[in-house]
Design an enzyme around this catalytic site. Structure first.
Site, mmCIF file in Angstrom:
data_model
loop_
_atom_site.group_PDB
_atom_site.id
_atom_site.type_symbol
_atom_site.label_atom_id
_atom_site.label_comp_id
_atom_site.label_asym_id
_atom_site.label_seq_id
_atom_site.Cartn_x
_atom_site.Cartn_y
_atom_site.Cartn_z
ATOM 1 N N SER A 28 3.169 7.935 2.372
ATOM 2 C CA SER A 28 2.212 6.940 1.579
ATOM 3 C C SER A 28 1.127 6.508 2.648
ATOM 4 C CB SER A 28 2.774 5.840 0.853
ATOM 5 O OG SER A 28 1.752 5.414 -0.040
ATOM 6 N N ASP A 30 2.025 11.184 -9.801
ATOM 7 C CA ASP A 30 1.580 10.505 -8.546
ATOM 8 C C ASP A 30 0.152 10.745 -8.264
ATOM 9 O OD1 ASP A 30 0.870 8.893 -6.597
ATOM 10 O OD2 ASP A 30 2.389 9.738 -5.027
ATOM 11 N N HIS A 79 5.879 8.182 -7.363
ATOM 12 C CA HIS A 79 5.390 7.992 -5.748
ATOM 13 C C HIS A 79 6.857 7.535 -5.066
ATOM 14 C CE1 HIS A 79 2.558 7.160 -2.989
ATOM 15 N NE2 HIS A 79 3.225 5.787 -2.716
#
Length: 378
Positions: free
Chosen positions: A222, A320, A350
């Site tokens: 991320s 996501d 995610h």
């Protein structure tokens, strides 16, 4: 593919959280625009307990005398800093619950902690998870960056720590986890410079640490994927040693938002304006100004060139909005002649890798990460 049923209740809670957050922000803005001061009328009890003018004057004189003799108090955090601290404590507590209820604890491994100096920036802590006590030969390693929207998270979070432990053991690779500074206390480019200093240190100390300097890669999830990709670019631009791999999980690589795939959030029933607002807040927290989103170390996808970067494995999730970033970055790397693959996991979100105890896709995700890391043994 339909969202995995495991996420149904979680999605309901998440939608409510986002809606409540957006509503609260709107109320605060409207309150700030209200032109008249809000003064509460005193109650009878308050009037009865109010001191007389003489009492108040005497109390004021006495209080001033006490202030002159008191030791100065330590400065307290401002309201915003206090709010951030509360959110981080809540996030840590939530993460602890996640590991206990849907995650898998990590195995016991040998760990070493180091403090790395960063020129002109705060020093950074690096924790190394070693794959085996019995390893005689130097082992491959990855420099790893956790996720958390640049503003929460850390190497002490239970799910993060457990994940690094499992990956170190299963892939037989040392994981050097970087506890980079969080925004907005420390904004871009501080985490990137910390990451690059940690990479330089890892190469310089490899022999002493029992790590093979010819088999080092980077790993990021991320926001950590953003930092990992930026450190990889910086290492190339500054003539650093060759990296063997960049493994990016659900990375955000363009903070302008140009590659967000909002069809993913629309499929989850999250209104576009809420999704955009949330994602923009991440960039606003991390960047000192919006215009810096176009810099290559803030948005690696926008680098002038991606030539000469190490082979890449990019993992994305169907539900996501960052899947568009991952797809675009893989395409940019391949256009530049880099060996890059992008794998999208269907029916998941995610934060899929956390749910090892309850989600088959999470276990497959872990196996694929381990397989990618094992490429460093070649």
């Amino acid at each position: 593919m339909r969202l995995d049923p495991f996420f149904d209740e979680r999605l309901r809670v998440h939608r409510k959280y986002l809606l409540d957050k957006a509503t609260g922000s709107m109320r605060a803005r409207l309150a700030a625009l209200w032109p008249f001061p809000r003064v509460a009328a005193p109650t009878a009890a308050a009037e009865a307990s109010a001191p007389s003018t003489a009492e108040a004057t005497g109390s004021t004189v006495e209080a001033r005398a006490q202030q002159r003799t008191k030791k100065p108090e330590k400065p307290t955090l401002g309201p915003r800093a206090q709010a951030r601290a509360r959110k981080r404590r809540a996030a840590l507590a939530w993460d602890r619950t996640e590991l206990r209820t849907v995650g898998v604890a990590g195995p016991e491994v040998r760990i070493a902690e180091h403090r790395v100096d960063v020129p002109g920036r705060p020093s950074v802590r690096v924790r190394i998870y070693f794959p085996s006590e019995a390893a005689d030969a130097p082992v491959p390693a990855v420099l790893a960056f956790f996720g958390g929207a640049f503003r929460i998270g850390g190497i002490d979070y239970p799910t993060t720590d457990a994940g690094f432990r499992r990956r170190a053991v299963d892939a037989e690779v040392a994981i050097a986890a970087v506890d980079y500074a969080l925004a907005p206390d420390h904004q871009y480019p501080v985490p990137v410079e910390q990451g690059y200093a940690a990479l330089q240190w890892l190469f310089a100390q490899a022999e002493e640490l029992g790590i093979d300097p010819g088999r080092i890669g980077v790993l990021g999830t991320s926001a950590g994927g953003n930092i990992a990709a930026a450190v990889t670019l910086m290492n190339r631009d500054r003539g650093g040693p060759d990296l063997r791999l960049q493994l990016l999980e659900v990375p955000v690589v363009d903070l302008t938002g140009a590659h967000l795939d909002l069809s993913a959030t629309r499929a989850l029933g999250i209104p576009r304006f809420i999704a955009v607002r949330e994602l923009r807040s991440v960039a606003r927290t991390y960047l000192p100004s919006r215009r810096r989103a176009r810099e290559s170390y803030a948005s690696p996808l926008r680098a002038a060139s991606h030539e000469g970067l190490p082979p890449a494995v990019i993992l994305t999730a169907e539900y996501d909005p960052l899947r568009g970033d991952g797809d675009a970055y893989g395409a940019a790397l391949r256009t530049a002649g880099v060996d890059a693959s992008v794998v999208r996991y269907q029916g998941v979100t995610h934060d899929t890798p956390i749910f090892l105890a309850v989600l088959p896709a999470a276990r497959r995700w872990h196996d694929d990460v381990v397989a990618a890391l094992r490429r460093l043994h070649a």
